[in-house]
Write an enzyme that holds these catalytic residues in place. Structure first.
Site, PDB file in Angstrom:
ATOM      1  N   CYS A  33     -17.462 -43.336 -44.132  1.00 40.17           N
ATOM      2  CA  CYS A  33     -16.636 -43.079 -45.304  1.00 40.17           C
ATOM      3  C   CYS A  33     -16.274 -44.367 -46.022  1.00 40.17           C
ATOM      4  CB  CYS A  33     -15.403 -42.258 -44.959  1.00 40.17           C
ATOM      5  SG  CYS A  33     -14.105 -43.182 -44.156  1.00 40.17           S
ATOM      6  N   ASP A  35     -14.371 -47.086 -44.964  1.00 36.53           N
ATOM      7  CA  ASP A  35     -13.118 -47.804 -44.705  1.00 36.53           C
ATOM      8  C   ASP A  35     -12.931 -48.025 -43.209  1.00 36.53           C
ATOM      9  OD1 ASP A  35     -11.898 -47.864 -47.402  1.00 36.53           O
ATOM     10  OD2 ASP A  35     -11.924 -45.682 -47.176  1.00 36.53           O
ATOM     11  N   CYS A  59     -12.165 -50.338 -49.795  1.00 40.27           N
ATOM     12  CA  CYS A  59     -11.935 -50.465 -51.230  1.00 40.27           C
ATOM     13  C   CYS A  59     -10.585 -51.133 -51.511  1.00 40.27           C
ATOM     14  CB  CYS A  59     -11.977 -49.082 -51.873  1.00 40.27           C
ATOM     15  SG  CYS A  59     -10.720 -47.978 -51.234  1.00 40.27           S
ATOM     16  N   CYS A 103      -6.728 -43.433 -47.679  1.00 39.20           N
ATOM     17  CA  CYS A 103      -6.530 -44.834 -47.274  1.00 39.20           C
ATOM     18  C   CYS A 103      -5.159 -45.024 -46.649  1.00 39.20           C
ATOM     19  CB  CYS A 103      -6.666 -45.767 -48.475  1.00 39.20           C
ATOM     20  SG  CYS A 103      -8.323 -45.836 -49.158  1.00 39.20           S
TER      21      CYS A 103
END
Lengths: 145, 396
Positions: A33, A35, A59, A103
């Site tokens: 994904c 992260d 990100c 996140c």
């Protein structure tokens, strides 16, 4: 797309790095994904988080949530750190775009993973902490047209 | 203001002044409806005819085979959906590739739910389709082969003439999405046996909101948008006259300047690729080294994620794009990068730089310097890089 606070924490991330001989280290997320967060905690004999550092592959939002999470747990007791939820991280950053909410979940999970590692190393049980998932991804349902 | 270095010309281009100048009179002076019989109407009609001829010439097609649409996505949708409908009696099988634009892939998924059988061809590590696999997948029910001319992410140019030949031998229609290729590489619809071709105006310094579908005479697909008798009754709706005029000028300009322009672009492209790979360790070029669009650079940087890189480049005034999940609006990285065999983490760390005729070697030097610093900074924050460094120290 990002708030000023998110951009600030992305451009000037707080507490980046490693802690040698950390009391607890937790790594969550996966490359699939996009992260991965690693959180280092230095916890003293009184159960106070003296220091917290992170490394993140991800990100802008992933970096900013990690940075904010370290700020929020520093100086806190273990119990207080457990109360740092993804909502708290998001609020402290003045919000995140909907696609980036995962996140903040990852940041919460990274704290939990580091605490879990601390508890295992010290053979203690932390009230209210369950074994963290190593893989966080939202089950997104897409609309059909 | 900071200087902007725009390296996202595969996303869209700056409309050329020549194009804008040609379009303007069709807003306030010659605003007549092309279907009307009075003078300003017929002026609009004549302008459309001229643009259609300009475009047909670039393709070696007949003007009446060019049908204007609202863009490349509409042209792709039209080609696939209308072929599926019109050739139902022959079969329901369509062959395409894993690396098509979503305008093709999502249309294929839509058709699958309505009874189509779709074969998605693999590509090799450079992104080139396997012609043997293509031949093998053909059945008596195959009605259409749709393979993009050149890929929008990694720039790889497909063996279109060979694919066209195979399609022709088996009497199967051949469609190509040429949105990235039109005006960038020479295209001859006869030499490549192309039956249908999609294109979009804003990729070649033309306006947004205009495209076309080339339909070879004899291909029996019907209208996709119903209403008036525009576009030989095949695409209803009052024509986007300024858009069409601008598109015609842009197409002519792209064809007239192609040789010289792309030679310069290729020189800067290859310079940029070499300089980046020299400056940054653990980086790899994606796409075919030579059979690639003149303006496309796509590089994966290990241990970092693309969106972070893009934001930092933006802060330096550099506009680029990435195949990372964060830029696609989902959690998955680019399907194209996965199809050429990149693992997820490398696909997330990709950077696409697409040049224009205005990009210089000085721009390239500036960009390389910035990329080098940003990648170093992001790696210093990356747990993947930390693991890699510990491992390589351990192995010493």
């Amino acid at each position: 797309m990002y708030s000023e606070k998110v951009m600030d924490h992305f451009q000037n991330p707080r507490n980046v790095g490693e802690i040698e001989g950390a009391s607890g280290v937790g790594t969550v997320g996966n490359a699939k994904c996009g992260d991965i967060m690693r959180m280092y905690l230095d916890i003293d004999d009184n159960g106070i988080i003296q220091d917290c550092k992170f490394k993140t592959f991800g990100c802008g939002a992933a970096v900013a949530t990690s940075s904010m999470a370290t700020e929020l747990v520093k100086g806190k007791t273990i119990q207080e750190a457990l109360e740092v939820t993804n909502k708290a991280v998001m609020e402290a950053l003045d919000g995140l775009p909907p696609v980036k909410v995962h996140c903040s979940l990852l940041a919460e999970e990274a704290i939990h993973a580091a605490l879990w590692d601390y508890a295992e190393k010290h053979h203690i049980k932390i009230e209210g902490l369950s074994k963290p998932k190593s893989d966080i991804s939202e089950g997104e349902e897409e609309e059909e047209y | 203001m900071k200087k902007l270095i725009y390296l996202d010309n595969a996303a869209t281009t700056k409309t050329s002044q020549e194009v804008v100048d040609a379009m303007l009179p069709y807003f306030t002076e010659n605003y007549g409806n092309p279907s009307s019989i009075y003078e300003i109407g017929t002026k609009s009609k004549a302008a459309i005819t001229a643009a259609r001829e300009q475009i047909a010439q670039v393709l070696n097609a007949k003007p009446e085979e060019v049908y204007f649409t609202a863009g490349g996505s509409e042209a792709d949708n039209w080609a696939l959906k209308a072929t599926f409908e019109a050739y139902k009696d022959k079969g329901n099988h369509i062959i395409t590739t894993k690396i098509e634009h979503h305008a093709i892939l999502h249309t294929c998924e839509y058709l699958e739910k309505r009874g189509a059988r779709i074969t998605y061809l693999d590509v090799d590590e450079n992104g080139v389709v396997d012609l043997e696999q293509l031949e093998k997948e053909i059945t008596p029910e195959t009605i259409l082969i749709s393979v993009m001319f050149a890929n929008n992410e990694i720039g790889t140019i497909q063996p279109i003439a060979e694919i066209g030949k195979i399609a022709k031998e088996h009497n199967i229609l051949f469609h190509t999405d040429a949105v990235q290729a039109f005006g960038q590489v020479p295209i001859d619809v006869d030499a490549c046996s192309i039956d249908m071709l999609s294109s979009s105006g804003h990729k070649i310094c033309g306006p947004k909101g205009i495209g076309f579908l080339y339909i070879r005479k004899g291909v029996k697909i019907r209208s996709f948008v119903h209403g008036g008798a525009q576009e030989r009754k095949r695409r209803a709706g009052t024509e986007n006259v300024p858009g069409i005029v601008g598109y015609g000028v842009a197409a002519k300009r792209a064809a007239d300047t192609m040789k010289e322009r792309t030679a310069t672009e290729i020189e800067v492209r290859d310079y940029l690729i070499t300089q980046i790979l020299n400056a940054v360790p653990h980086a790899k070029l994606n796409g075919h080294p030579t059979k690639r669009l003149p303006n496309n650079v796509n590089i994966s940087f290990e241990f970092i994620e693309g969106e972070s890189l893009l934001i930092m480049l933006d802060m330096e005034g550099i506009a680029a794009s990435s195949g990372s999940a964060c830029t696609s609006g989902s959690l998955d990285p680019s399907h194209v990068l996965l199809a050429i065999g990149l693992p997820h983490e490398k696909a997330h760390g990709s950077l696409r730089l697409t040049l224009s005729e205005e990009t210089t070697k000085e721009d390239a030097d500036f960009v390389v310097e910035k990329i080098k610093g940003i990648v170093e900074r992001l790696r210093s924050m990356s747990p993947l890089y930390e693991d890699f460094m510990k491992k390589s120290q351990h192995n010493k």
